[in-house]
Design a protein around this motif. Structure first.
Motif, mmCIF file in Angstrom:
data_model
loop_
_atom_site.group_PDB
_atom_site.id
_atom_site.type_symbol
_atom_site.label_atom_id
_atom_site.label_comp_id
_atom_site.label_asym_id
_atom_site.label_seq_id
_atom_site.Cartn_x
_atom_site.Cartn_y
_atom_site.Cartn_z
ATOM 1 N N ILE A 76 0.829 -1.208 0.000
ATOM 2 C CA ILE A 76 0.000 0.000 0.000
ATOM 3 C C ILE A 76 0.862 1.255 0.000
ATOM 4 C CG2 ILE A 76 -1.665 1.340 1.362
ATOM 5 C CD1 ILE A 76 -2.787 -1.363 2.359
ATOM 6 N N GLU A 77 1.844 1.293 0.890
ATOM 7 C CA GLU A 77 2.681 2.490 1.000
ATOM 8 C C GLU A 77 3.616 2.637 -0.198
ATOM 9 O OE1 GLU A 77 2.009 4.821 3.136
ATOM 10 O OE2 GLU A 77 0.411 3.457 3.777
ATOM 11 N N GLY A 78 4.027 1.516 -0.771
ATOM 12 C CA GLY A 78 4.879 1.573 -1.963
ATOM 13 C C GLY A 78 4.152 2.172 -3.145
ATOM 14 N N GLN A 79 2.873 1.833 -3.308
ATOM 15 C CA GLN A 79 2.115 2.443 -4.405
ATOM 16 C C GLN A 79 1.765 3.889 -4.093
ATOM 17 O OE1 GLN A 79 -0.899 -0.604 -6.049
ATOM 18 N NE2 GLN A 79 0.320 0.170 -7.760
ATOM 19 N N ALA A 92 -9.173 -6.949 0.688
ATOM 20 C CA ALA A 92 -9.170 -6.021 1.825
ATOM 21 C C ALA A 92 -8.020 -5.033 1.759
ATOM 22 C CB ALA A 92 -9.128 -6.800 3.140
ATOM 23 N N SER A 93 -6.841 -5.491 1.358
ATOM 24 C CA SER A 93 -5.704 -4.566 1.280
ATOM 25 C C SER A 93 -5.924 -3.538 0.178
ATOM 26 C CB SER A 93 -4.393 -5.327 1.069
ATOM 27 O OG SER A 93 -4.466 -6.192 -0.038
ATOM 28 N N PHE A 94 -6.564 -3.943 -0.925
ATOM 29 C CA PHE A 94 -6.892 -2.982 -1.981
ATOM 30 C C PHE A 94 -7.906 -1.953 -1.469
ATOM 31 C CE2 PHE A 94 -9.530 -1.840 -5.768
ATOM 32 C CZ PHE A 94 -8.547 -1.156 -6.477
ATOM 33 N N ALA A 95 -8.905 -2.431 -0.742
ATOM 34 C CA ALA A 95 -9.890 -1.510 -0.170
ATOM 35 C C ALA A 95 -9.237 -0.554 0.820
ATOM 36 C CB ALA A 95 -10.999 -2.307 0.520
ATOM 37 N N ARG A 96 -8.306 -1.074 1.628
ATOM 38 C CA ARG A 96 -7.598 -0.223 2.595
ATOM 39 C C ARG A 96 -6.777 0.837 1.872
ATOM 40 N NH1 ARG A 96 -8.791 0.744 7.415
ATOM 41 N NH2 ARG A 96 -8.909 -1.466 7.925
ATOM 42 N N ALA A 97 -6.126 0.449 0.788
ATOM 43 C CA ALA A 97 -5.344 1.410 0.012
ATOM 44 C C ALA A 97 -6.236 2.539 -0.497
ATOM 45 C CB ALA A 97 -4.652 0.699 -1.159
ATOM 46 N N LEU A 99 -9.170 3.473 0.711
ATOM 47 C CA LEU A 99 -9.700 4.246 1.841
ATOM 48 C C LEU A 99 -8.691 5.263 2.356
ATOM 49 C CD1 LEU A 99 -11.650 1.633 4.015
ATOM 50 C CD2 LEU A 99 -12.553 3.773 3.092
ATOM 51 N N THR A 100 -7.412 4.945 2.206
ATOM 52 C CA THR A 100 -6.374 5.856 2.703
ATOM 53 C C THR A 100 -5.810 6.751 1.600
ATOM 54 O OG1 THR A 100 -4.689 4.109 2.427
ATOM 55 C CG2 THR A 100 -5.743 4.308 4.592
ATOM 56 N N GLY A 101 -6.493 6.799 0.466
ATOM 57 C CA GLY A 101 -6.159 7.788 -0.558
ATOM 58 C C GLY A 101 -5.118 7.400 -1.583
ATOM 59 N N VAL A 102 -4.739 6.131 -1.662
ATOM 60 C CA VAL A 102 -3.768 5.713 -2.673
ATOM 61 C C VAL A 102 -4.441 5.742 -4.045
ATOM 62 C CG1 VAL A 102 -2.168 3.911 -3.407
ATOM 63 C CG2 VAL A 102 -2.629 4.243 -0.972
#
Length: 310
Positions: A76-79, A92-97, A99-102
């Motif tokens: 997530i942080e790398g993208q 879920a990790s895609f959704a989290r990304a 949700l946090t503006g990635v």
């Protein structure tokens, strides 16, 4: 009058423009980084993904480098930082990304051997244990995967809530994040946990099945464990297969080329494609970012559970 010479000139101009456009993005992106989440140990990920990444390099005409992330958050942080250009996500990790503006766009997900595009979250126990249902496990140890795992944390908590377990940390004696799907199964096999959440598509398509095929699971006497040594005590509703996503700000021509390379892979490099899933997948399904809107709602719900528990 439009004659053949004019038409041919137009086609040549379009071809030149397309070629020039490709050269433009290749100059800007001489190397692309493709990151994957750690569903298994690092050497296993490398062996599984390297042939496919080499195929992508050939098809795109630019170097593609595989990055094995330490955890879901690292992808997530790398993208977010633009250091990762393409990534394989869990839902879920895609959704989290998102949700946090990635700024990322989904373009594909896996097609299972039966043509479906989903899987399940399950609770595994050892078959020789007395546990038949979640009610039998109060005060026991639960093995999860990663906070951002779909089948290994978020859906299990959602399923537990439906069964009246609103706070896993107080219901179970201990809740352990194993770090990968393989590690969660290993913890169960070795008795570190009494129940483990994991992903499951079918009896022959799951992390457990892959580990049994590789001979990674042993009994105390060193003999290989079998499928019958494990039992599923709960299975969730279907979950959409996680997406492959690229950065939104990549040139349109590059994004088109990446997607095409994925969709062509089963025929252009079947060996590399089959290596990804031990031959358990049929191909890649065209997807859009909105396909995971429902997963965002799930993540918001699980977040609300955590806030209540704290």
């Amino acid at each position: 009058m439009i004659n053949r010479r004019i038409v041919l000139a137009g086609v040549a101009a379009l071809a030149f423009a397309g070629s020039a456009s490709a050269e433009d993005w290749k100059a800007k992106y001489p190397e692309l980084t493709f990151a994957v989440i750690p569903a298994e140990n690092a050497s296993g990920v490398t062996e599984r993904w390297t042939p496919f990444v080499n195929y992508l390099s050939k098809e795109l005409g630019t170097k593609v480098t595989l990055r094995i992330a330490n955890d879901y958050a690292a992808v997530i942080e790398g993208q977010r930082a633009g250091n990762i250009h393409i990534a394989s996500y869990g839902s879920a990790s895609f959704a989290r990304a998102r949700l946090t503006g990635v700024k990322i766009d989904a373009f594909a997900n896996d097609i299972n051997a039966d043509g479906s595009t989903g899987y399940y979250s399950v609770f595994f126990v050892k078959a020789n244990s007395p546990y038949k249902k979640v009610d039998d496990l109060k005060g026991k140890n639960l093995g999860l995967v990663d906070p951002n795992s779909t089948s290994g944390n978020n859906v299990p908590r959602f399923e537990l809530n439906k069964m009246g377990v609103t706070d896993a940390e107080t219901y179970f004696s201990k809740v352990v994040f194993a770090g990968s799907h393989e590690n969660a199964i290993l913890a169960l096999a070795q008795g570190t946990v009494d129940v483990a959440a994991n992903q499951w598509t079918s009896d022959n398509d799951s992390t457990l099945a892959q580990m049994l095929t590789k001979g990674m699971l042993k009994n105390a006497d060193g003999s290989p464990m079998k499928k019958d040594d494990f039992r599923i005590i709960h299975k969730s509703a279907p979950i959409i297969n996680g997406p492959y996503a690229y950065n939104s700000d990549l040139p349109a021509e590059l994004k088109t080329a990446i997607a095409k390379a994925f969709f062509d892979a089963p025929t252009k490099d079947k060996a590399a494609f089959d290596r990804l899933s031990d031959g358990q997948k049929k191909g890649f399904h065209p997807a859009t970012t909105k396909d995971w809107d429902g997963t965002i709602d799930l993540i918001k719900f699980v977040d609300s559970l955590r806030k209540k528990a704290s």
